[in-house]
Scaffold this motif. Structure first.
Motif, short mmCIF file in Angstrom:
data_model
loop_
_atom_site.label_atom_id
_atom_site.label_comp_id
_atom_site.label_asym_id
_atom_site.label_seq_id
_atom_site.Cartn_x
_atom_site.Cartn_y
_atom_site.Cartn_z
N GLU A 2 -0.01 -3.77 -5.82
CA GLU A 2 -0.10 -3.44 -6.62
C GLU A 2 1.20 -4.87 -6.61
O GLU A 2 2.29 -5.30 -7.49
N LEU A 3 1.44 -5.37 -4.54
CA LEU A 3 2.40 -5.58 -4.77
C LEU A 3 1.89 -7.74 -4.58
O LEU A 3 1.31 -8.29 -3.96
N MET A 4 1.97 -8.21 -5.84
CA MET A 4 1.80 -9.31 -6.58
C MET A 4 1.50 -10.37 -5.26
O MET A 4 2.87 -11.05 -5.15
N GLY A 5 0.84 -11.03 -5.36
CA GLY A 5 1.37 -12.44 -3.89
C GLY A 5 1.99 -12.35 -3.01
O GLY A 5 2.25 -12.59 -2.30
N GLY A 6 2.41 -10.59 -2.82
CA GLY A 6 3.12 -11.12 -1.38
C GLY A 6 4.27 -11.41 -1.57
O GLY A 6 4.97 -10.88 -1.14
N LYS A 7 4.81 -10.60 -2.69
CA LYS A 7 5.99 -11.02 -3.38
C LYS A 7 6.71 -9.88 -3.37
O LYS A 7 6.70 -8.71 -4.01
N LEU A 8 8.49 -9.56 -3.06
CA LEU A 8 8.55 -8.19 -2.73
C LEU A 8 9.79 -8.39 -3.90
O LEU A 8 10.28 -9.06 -5.20
N ALA A 9 9.05 -7.00 -4.44
CA ALA A 9 10.38 -6.70 -5.86
C ALA A 9 11.60 -6.54 -5.61
O ALA A 9 12.50 -6.05 -5.17
#
Ligand SMILES: Nc1ncnc2c1ncn2[C@@H]1O[C@H](COP(=O)(O)OP(=O)(O)O)[C@@H](O)[C@H]1O
Ligand SMILES: [Mg+2]
Length: 509
Positions: free
Chosen positions: A254-261
């Motif tokens: 669920e990490l969209m586009g590899g972006k850190l939450a």
């Protein structure tokens, strides 16, 4: 002819080292995968055969054995494709064994040789780095993997061919760049809520002490609105916490586009959610909503509508901060330190209001509220009633104080708690909500007047030992919000008001 490369197996939160070994021996043509592969790993044969064919490599007419070591660890998922293909290529002499020796590889192969995205690239990169290796992962996962370490070696090709070209020196793959999620716009602000001063106060107390909160009130009174504003007053995630949250989201894909939450999670599963969706598990282990809410808020709207089994499964994460899923031959644990916020109507039809039952009589409310078990109720420090907003409140001008001001007070109160618990050597305790009974009696004993009130409440309200500790915990937070060293009578009085008294009295009636 022999080839090998490292890859990783996900066991809960952990990425364990796995070695893919390939041996090509003379004999009848065969392609075997051994080492407890599940169905997805077994089917890897067809994807690998086709992907290699697509880059011009036919499998030899010999006996191919792929071993996934250690052989007794179950291998689940499609991310073994890339490692199997690379070890095969090394065994066939298509790439040099030295080129891949310093890497672990994860990725799924498409039939045309493209490398497809897989969940778990961030924990895989952290695992590979811990093994002292670089990571080869799908291009789509590169920005996510890049968070693991600044100086680890990372290759994120789109296609098997670009990887081969990189190893042969024809085309150099550049290191993927870490990606941060842009804030998803401004968070909903407390300013939007008209009136409801006592509910807002309870929300602030919940945020300050990390307490679980239950709101009971008629439909449309603003319970969902209040809950969704909790993340806006919680302190921001620290860099380590961001990585922890992102790892859970990475495992769930669920990490969209590899972006850190960067924001605290706020998860709001529907009451029809299954056990597997809520606590994880299912045919392929995957973190559930409770784990995806790790270090954030789990909001359960219409609490009594959740099945009893689902509600029961929440007790373990609330107690230990961890969800354990039993598999056929091993156990998987996902971190699940959550703040639970729940909302419910006073009765099933929603017609009851504080102090007044609906037209079906008091039974309606009693039956509805009895669906929540005592042990779960016991974990909820703050239980409040949210009355319907009056029309007079709705036409009021916006409140002068918003999430920013409240958030600052919450942060100061949290810092006091951290300092106090670390000074006492209780390193694991960070908020009053996590404080054990024994420690509480050390840090939250009220003054003489407070103690007198407590004694009186114990007699008139029938305060149990658990109720006593719950009151002390909340009172400690109230004192922290005022930067007071000692818990006073005033703090005890307010803490007693959050005990869900009315609820229980109605239940007993
Ligand atoms: N205190 C309030 N201030 C402003 N609007 C409110 C308030 N309470 C409710 N509302 C309005 O009513 C709607 C329904 O509120 P909601 O939070 O969904 O209620 P509940 O969850 O208690 O049923 C909100 O979207 C909002 O427009
Ligand atoms: Mg609602």
């Amino acid at each position: 002819m022999y080839g090998h490369i490292s890859t990783l197996a996900f066991v809960g939160f952990e990425a364990r080292a796995v070695e893919v070994q390939v041996r090509i021996t003379p004999g009848q043509q065969a392609f075997m995968i051994v080492g407890l592969p599940d169905k997805a790993v077994g089917e890897s044969r067809e994807r690998v055969r086709n992907a290699l064919h697509a880059v011009g490599l036919g499998l030899p007419y010999k006996h191919l054995t792929v071993n996934l070591a250690p052989a007794d660890l179950p291998k689940e998922g499609s991310h073994y494709d890339l490692a199997i293909a690379l070890a095969l290529m090394a065994a066939m002499g298509a790439i040099s064994p030295e080129a891949i020796a310093g890497y672990a590889a994860v990725g799924e192969l498409a039939l045309d040789g493209a490398i497809r995205e897989v969940p778990g690239a961030l924990p895989a990169a952290i695992g590979a780095n811990a093994m002292g290796k670089g990571l080869i992962c799908p291009a789509a996962c590169g920005p996510e993997a890049a968070w693991a370490s600044e100086d680890m070696d990372l290759l994120a090709p789109e296609h098997l061919l670009s990887l081969v070209n990189h190893f042969k020196g024809y085309q150099i793959l550049s290191r993927p760049k870490p990606n941060v999620a842009a804030a998803s716009g401004p968070m909903p602000d407390l300013k939007d809520i008209k009136g409801q001063e006592s509910a807002k106060r309870a929300l602030e107390v919940a945020a300050a002490g990390g307490h679980n909160l239950l709101m009971i009130g008629p439909p449309g009174s603003g319970k969902s609105m209040l809950a969704s504003r909790l993340p806006s007053i919680l302190p921001p995630l620290t860099p380590e916490e961001m990585l922890e949250v992102s790892m859970m989201h990475s495992l769930a894909g669920e990490l969209m586009g590899g972006k850190l939450a960067t924001e605290r999670p706020f998860r709001q599963p529907h009451h029809s959610a299954s056990m597997a969706a809520l606590v994880g598990g299912g045919s392929r282990p995957r973190p559930g909503e409770v784990s995806l809410a790790h270090l954030g808020v789990l909001f359960l709207d219409e609490l009594p509508e959740f099945t009893a089994q689902v509600l029961d499964s929440l007790r373990q994460p609330l107690e230990t901060g961890e969800t354990v899923i039993a598999r056929a031959n091993h156990r998987i644990a996902y971190p699940s330190r959550i703040q639970l916020v729940a909302a419910m109507n006073p009765c099933r039809c929603g017609g009851a209001s504080p102090g007044q039952s609906c037209k079906r009589g008091p039974r309606c409310a009693e039956d509805y509220q009895a669906r929540i078990s005592g042990p779960l109720m016991d974990r909820i420090d703050l239980q409040i009633e949210v009355p319907a907003v009056s029309a007079a409140d709705l036409v009021l001008p916006a409140a002068s104080e918003g999430s920013f001001e409240v958030g600052r007070r919450v942060e100061a109160a949290r810092r006091r708690q951290l300092d106090r618990f670390s000074a006492l050597g209780a390193k694991k305790v960070r908020t009053n909500a996590e404080c054990s009974g024994q420690l509480l009696e050390q840090v939250a004993m009220p003054d003489e007047a407070g103690m007198a009130l407590m004694r009186q409440a114990a007699e008139t309200l029938g305060l149990s030992a658990r109720g006593f500790h719950r009151t002390l915990r909340v009172a400690r937070t109230l004192a922290d919000l005022e930067a007071a060293d000692n818990v006073s009578r005033m703090h005890i009085a307010e803490a007693l008001s959050y005990r869900g008294e009315t609820l229980r009295r109605r239940q007993a009636a």
